[in-house]
Design an enzyme around this catalytic site. Sequence first.
Site, PDB file in Angstrom:
ATOM      1  N   LYS A  16      28.506 -27.944   0.879  1.00 60.84           N
ATOM      2  CA  LYS A  16      27.796 -28.173   2.121  1.00 60.84           C
ATOM      3  C   LYS A  16      28.640 -27.649   3.273  1.00 60.84           C
ATOM      4  CE  LYS A  16      24.332 -30.653   0.429  1.00 60.84           C
ATOM      5  NZ  LYS A  16      22.916 -30.208   0.499  1.00 60.84           N
ATOM      6  N   ASN A 199      33.776 -24.208   7.516  1.00 65.18           N
ATOM      7  CA  ASN A 199      34.693 -23.348   6.767  1.00 65.18           C
ATOM      8  C   ASN A 199      35.874 -24.104   6.166  1.00 65.18           C
ATOM      9  OD1 ASN A 199      33.122 -21.049   7.547  1.00 65.18           O
ATOM     10  ND2 ASN A 199      34.121 -21.136   9.562  1.00 65.18           N
ATOM     11  N   ARG A 200      35.678 -25.405   5.933  1.00 63.92           N
ATOM     12  CA  ARG A 200      36.705 -26.274   5.344  1.00 63.92           C
ATOM     13  C   ARG A 200      37.958 -26.399   6.217  1.00 63.92           C
ATOM     14  NH1 ARG A 200      32.642 -27.245   3.100  1.00 63.92           N
ATOM     15  NH2 ARG A 200      32.298 -27.479   0.858  1.00 63.92           N
ATOM     16  N   LEU A 201      37.824 -26.072   7.511  1.00 64.40           N
ATOM     17  CA  LEU A 201      38.945 -26.229   8.439  1.00 64.40           C
ATOM     18  C   LEU A 201      38.787 -27.581   9.146  1.00 64.40           C
ATOM     19  CD1 LEU A 201      39.162 -22.594   9.859  1.00 64.40           C
ATOM     20  CD2 LEU A 201      40.566 -23.668   8.077  1.00 64.40           C
TER      21      LEU A 201
END
Length: 222
Positions: A16, A199-201
């Site tokens: 997601k 972006n998983r940041l």
Amino acid sequence: MTDRDAVPFDLASMRKQYRAEGLSENELAATPVEQFARWFKQAATDGGLFEPNAMIVSTADAEGRPSSRTVLLKHFDEQGFVFYTNYDSRKARDLAENPYVSLLFPWHPMARQVIVSGVARRTGRDETAAYFRTRPHGSQLGAWASAQSSVIATRADIDGAYAELAARYPEGEQVPVPPHWGGFRVAPQTVEFWQGRENRLHDRLRYVERADGSWRVERLSP
């Protein structure tokens, strides 16, 4: 059947995209408990969560072997986070040997987590009794009926024990507080607030207790 056939989903492709809005240092409350109260209010009112007070409690025994389970938070304040359990359960036995504990609140619909690391101590009997009196009658009986974490032969054993207690203490009659049941208060040493980002940041801001009892905040790389 191959290993690929055994799993009906392509786990590697399940993902997601999290929110664009994040968490900044200048938005944080002065203490982690104040910040937790803010996020908990949002989780309980706007988060669409089932039991937002559910938390994963992770303990380890004297040999370092970990175990985890879901428990309900029943109170929190500047002194810590409180839950109740059978003192003969695995978690309680672990805490008797090793009081260091981790609490994880997995608020997935909000792309948020709160991770508390600290030391657990038993609550006083007066505090335990006061909370026990607020429990539904059936839950009070259940605290007596279950020898939590022990091996039992059949479901009928636990149902039979409950039925005997229900006959002894019918609805409306006061149930005594079990001597083997009570609370733990987890005094936090670190509290991390995790906000999922694109972006998983992710944003990860962690309060760390200083020697004088005040708190410093540090940002962790995602």
